[in-house]
Design a protein around this motif. Structure first.
Motif, mmCIF file in Angstrom:
data_model
loop_
_atom_site.group_PDB
_atom_site.id
_atom_site.type_symbol
_atom_site.label_atom_id
_atom_site.label_comp_id
_atom_site.label_asym_id
_atom_site.label_seq_id
_atom_site.Cartn_x
_atom_site.Cartn_y
_atom_site.Cartn_z
ATOM 1 N N TYR A 17 7.265 -53.660 15.438
ATOM 2 C CA TYR A 17 7.233 -54.646 16.520
ATOM 3 C C TYR A 17 6.677 -55.924 15.916
ATOM 4 C CZ TYR A 17 5.927 -56.916 20.924
ATOM 5 O OH TYR A 17 5.793 -57.791 21.957
ATOM 6 N N LYS B 74 18.406 -55.736 21.756
ATOM 7 C CA LYS B 74 17.829 -54.885 22.788
ATOM 8 C C LYS B 74 16.436 -55.348 23.204
ATOM 9 C CE LYS B 74 16.316 -50.891 21.459
ATOM 10 N NZ LYS B 74 16.255 -49.519 20.929
ATOM 11 N N SER B 75 15.715 -56.020 22.298
ATOM 12 C CA SER B 75 14.288 -56.248 22.556
ATOM 13 C C SER B 75 13.820 -57.690 22.458
ATOM 14 C CB SER B 75 13.472 -55.413 21.555
ATOM 15 O OG SER B 75 13.789 -55.802 20.218
ATOM 16 N N LEU B 76 14.628 -58.614 21.938
ATOM 17 C CA LEU B 76 14.165 -59.975 21.671
ATOM 18 C C LEU B 76 13.718 -60.672 22.960
ATOM 19 C CD1 LEU B 76 13.746 -62.357 19.732
ATOM 20 C CD2 LEU B 76 16.155 -62.954 20.099
ATOM 21 N N THR B 77 12.501 -61.199 22.937
ATOM 22 C CA THR B 77 11.950 -61.984 24.043
ATOM 23 C C THR B 77 11.351 -63.264 23.464
ATOM 24 O OG1 THR B 77 11.421 -59.958 25.243
ATOM 25 C CG2 THR B 77 10.345 -61.970 25.989
ATOM 26 N N VAL B 78 11.660 -64.426 24.082
ATOM 27 C CA VAL B 78 11.197 -65.718 23.574
ATOM 28 C C VAL B 78 10.448 -66.441 24.691
ATOM 29 C CG1 VAL B 78 11.850 -67.895 22.488
ATOM 30 C CG2 VAL B 78 13.184 -65.819 22.024
ATOM 31 N N LEU B 79 9.267 -66.973 24.370
ATOM 32 C CA LEU B 79 8.453 -67.746 25.310
ATOM 33 C C LEU B 79 8.141 -69.100 24.694
ATOM 34 C CD1 LEU B 79 5.875 -64.944 26.226
ATOM 35 C CD2 LEU B 79 7.969 -65.521 27.467
ATOM 36 N N ILE C 203 18.560 -69.717 19.314
ATOM 37 C CA ILE C 203 17.835 -69.838 20.580
ATOM 38 C C ILE C 203 18.056 -71.256 21.098
ATOM 39 C CG2 ILE C 203 15.584 -69.661 21.699
ATOM 40 C CD1 ILE C 203 14.710 -67.930 19.274
ATOM 41 N N ALA D 55 8.244 -65.524 19.696
ATOM 42 C CA ALA D 55 9.366 -64.585 19.775
ATOM 43 C C ALA D 55 8.883 -63.220 19.315
ATOM 44 C CB ALA D 55 10.538 -65.057 18.915
ATOM 45 N N HIS D 56 9.106 -62.208 20.129
ATOM 46 C CA HIS D 56 8.742 -60.856 19.697
ATOM 47 C C HIS D 56 9.921 -59.923 19.918
ATOM 48 C CE1 HIS D 56 7.700 -60.069 23.997
ATOM 49 N NE2 HIS D 56 7.130 -61.265 23.931
ATOM 50 N N TYR D 57 10.044 -58.939 19.017
ATOM 51 C CA TYR D 57 11.206 -58.053 19.032
ATOM 52 C C TYR D 57 10.881 -56.801 18.239
ATOM 53 C CZ TYR D 57 11.721 -60.150 14.400
ATOM 54 O OH TYR D 57 11.477 -60.584 13.121
#
Length: 635
Positions: free
Chosen positions: A17, A43-48, A177, A188-190
């Motif tokens: 992770y 499946k998992s990439l999230t960006v803030l 992005i 960004a976490h994935y």
């Protein structure tokens, strides 16, 4: 990459992770991943955006066959002549060509190959032709072109698409992005595939023959930097546990895979593991004495002082995390070890024999309790005893407070042999209709002979499996038990032999037809006190009735056979009489035949009467047997 890795959590099942952070300006941030990572990333990439900007979307190239991608563009770059290919595909488009310091703008007519004069040794030259707005067609040498500017918007887009196709044909995938305009502080976490982190232990033991032996347990976490960048001052966490994780193909269509079955491998003797006991280990003297080595090198105190891990262990839901307290820096393609544990604990040395795991000899083992406060992940351990290497072991997954058992060497000075026996012992009888239910114990016994050829007295712990539903039989209570095994401690003098026997029994029931018993079996049941005198008398009387009935049936069978022969004789007499004439010469013979026929009939009449008596005997004894069985069922 514009967003460097700031934190990563590595798991034991092949994923990591990752958290990337960075500040940037503009409307696009790009992340590059390996092809085998893209499904987990999608499946998992999230960006803030911590700066208040907006994340408008995430784009990536649609996967398709390269030839299909080339079919969607007018520009198809060649691998060995890209400029020639580009100019050929730009035919008819508006371009500006740079010839030295001169620029010429117009629609590209095409390329031509000018053949050289046969007498001229120069190679043939290529020319490019351009139609200007004035209608003039200009021709120049291809080799003189120093720059090309495409003035056609669609051609520019086709060139970009073609270049993206070249990139997509490799092992990298770009994820773009899209952001609102302005400054951004992105996080960004994935999840992505990652080599599993490993752990290796060093167990340093001293003074195992003393009254209070101690062991130092050290652990190192090993991990690999598979990323395509150096890791600098990254927060690292190593997780013990196993979340549910899978690859879901979001990137392309999937062809179902079949299991691949390989050849079975048979390996040399590897690590041996034993279950921890269900209760704390009993006290007692250590087993194996050894000459002490130099304490200055590899000593417990020296290693304890030189190894100070900065790590925090904490529960994380269903998992346990090792949070490395100091930032980690690892170059691209390198691996690293980080210290995660160093703890002293009390220990005990034992010799443990298990015929299931290593027949003939016991193994030397170090046992201790996990007092570290940390969950110990499974990994290899090297045992250093009194400053010298003593063997390797496997540390199993061990939660805090649980017992740890580390077999590390084979004790060849002690030999153990086993003899197995099995027998049945009846303990009860019960009648069920026409059946006698014999209740028995199946007794399995193992005799151990322990030969100690060393000059020292030894204590050997015998481990035996627990059969499901079985109880100990004429065996001392075990020293300790595990969920699947029992253990007994046996003392063996120097240069001597000791014996130990353990037996288990479990109850079974077998059914026998009452009418199939014999007097010998009844006497055996009576001698085993399974039958009382009254039951013995009733069963004996029942067997006598059965014998009478069977004899009557046998007599009926013989009688029917005799009757058959008599009927055959009568028939023969009748045939003979029919063949004789009523003449003076044949009258004496006819008289004899008639007498024989009459005698046979008299015998048949007698047999019929006897048959009636025998059938009555069968019926009477059968009824008596039925009554006797009913009486036995009530007892």
């Amino acid at each position: 990459m514009s967003l460097p890795v700031r934190s990563m959590v590595l798991f034991k099942h092949g994923v990591g992770y990752f958290v990337r952070e960075g500040q940037l300006s503009g409307q696009t941030a790009s992340l590059v991943f390996r092809a085998d990572e893209i499904n987990d990333v999608l499946k998992s990439l999230t960006v803030l955006d911590r700066a208040g900007g907006r994340v408008l979307g995430i784009d990536y190239q649609t996967p398709m066959d390269v030839q299909q991608r080339w079919a969607n563009t007018s520009i198809r770059l060649s691998a060995d002549a890209s400029l020639r290919t580009l100019l050929t595909d730009l035919r008819g488009r508006l371009v500006t060509l740079q010839f030295g310091t001169t620029e010429r703008t117009g629609r590209l007519v095409g390329l031509d190959l000018v053949e050289a004069d046969p007498d001229d040794q120069q190679a043939p030259r290529s020319t490019v032709s351009l139609r200007t707005e004035a209608g003039q067609v200009l021709v120049g040498a291809l080799d003189d072109i120093s720059g090309v500017r495409i003035e056609d918007e669609q051609a520019t887009a086709d060139l970009d698409y073609s270049l993206d196709t070249v990139v997509s044909d490799g092992s990298r995938r770009v994820v773009n992005i899209r952001l609102s305009d302005g400054d951004h502080d992105l996080v960004a976490h994935y999840v992505a595939p990652s080599p599993v982190w490993r752990v290796s232990y060093r167990v340093v033991a001293e003074d195992l023959d003393g009254a209070d032996p101690k062991a130092l347990v050290q652990a190192w976490g090993l991990f690999d930097n598979r990323l395509e960048e150096d890791l600098t001052d990254v927060e690292l966490r190593l997780v013990a546990g196993q979340p549910i994780s899978f690859v879901y193909d979001l990137y392309a269509s999937q062809i179902p895979q079949r299991p691949q079955v390989g050849e079975e491998h048979r390996e040399a003797v590897g690590p041996i593991t034993f279950e921890a006991a269900m209760a704390p280990a009993p006290g007692g003297p250590p087993m194996m004495a050894r000459a002490k080595a130099d304490m200055a090198v590899g000593s417990l105190a020296a290693m304890d002082q030189s190894f100070t891990p900065v790590v925090e262990g904490r529960e994380a839901g269903e998992f346990f995390e090792y949070v490395i307290g100091t930032p980690v820096s690892v170059a691209r393609g390198d691996s690293a070890l980080v210290p995660i544990l160093s703890e002293q604990t009390s220990c005990r040395h034992e010799l443990l024999y298990s015929g299931e795991k290593h027949p003939a000899n016991p193994v030397a083992a170090l046992r201790m309790r996990n007092t570290t406060g940390l969950t110990l992940e499974r990994g290899p351990a090297t045992l250093i005893r009194d400053g010298s290497y003593s063997g390797d072991a496997i540390v199993p997954f061990t939660p805090p407070g649980a017992e740890l058992y580390l077999p590390y060497a084979i004790e060849l000075g002690i030999k153990v042999t086993e003899q197995h026996q099995s027998r049945n012992e009846a303990y009860g009888l019960r009648f069920d209709g026409d059946y006698l239910l014999v209740q028995e114990y199946v007794i399995n016994q193992v005799s151990y002979q322990i030969v100690n050829s060393t000059p020292h007295a030894k204590k050997v712990t015998i481990e035996a499996p627990r059969a499901h539903g079985a109880d100990l039989y004429k065996t001392p209570a075990p020293t300790e038990e595990t969920p699947t095994h029992r253990r007994w401690e046996v003392s063996v003098p120097a240069h001597a032999t000791a014996k130990f026997e353990q037996a288990e029994r479990f109850a079974t029931t077998r059914a026998e037809r009452v009418l199939g018993l014999d007097h010998r079996q009844l006497q055996r049941f009576f001698s085993q006190h399974l039958l009382d005198q009254d039951s013995l008398a009733k069963l004996s009387g029942l067997l006598d009735l059965v014998a009478r009935r069977d004899q009557a049936k046998a007599d009926l069978g013989s009688l029917d056979e005799d009757r058959k022969h008599l009927l055959e004789s009568q028939e023969q007499f009748r045939v003979n009489l029919g063949a004789l004439q009523n003449t003076p010469d044949e009258q004496p013979l006819r008289a004899r035949m008639l007498a024989g026929l009459t005698g046979a009939q008299d015998q048949l009449d007698a047999l019929s009467a006897r048959r009636t008596e025998l059938q009555q005997e069968v019926d009477n004894t059968s009824a008596a047997i039925d009554r006797a069985l009913q009486e036995l069922g009530k007892s």
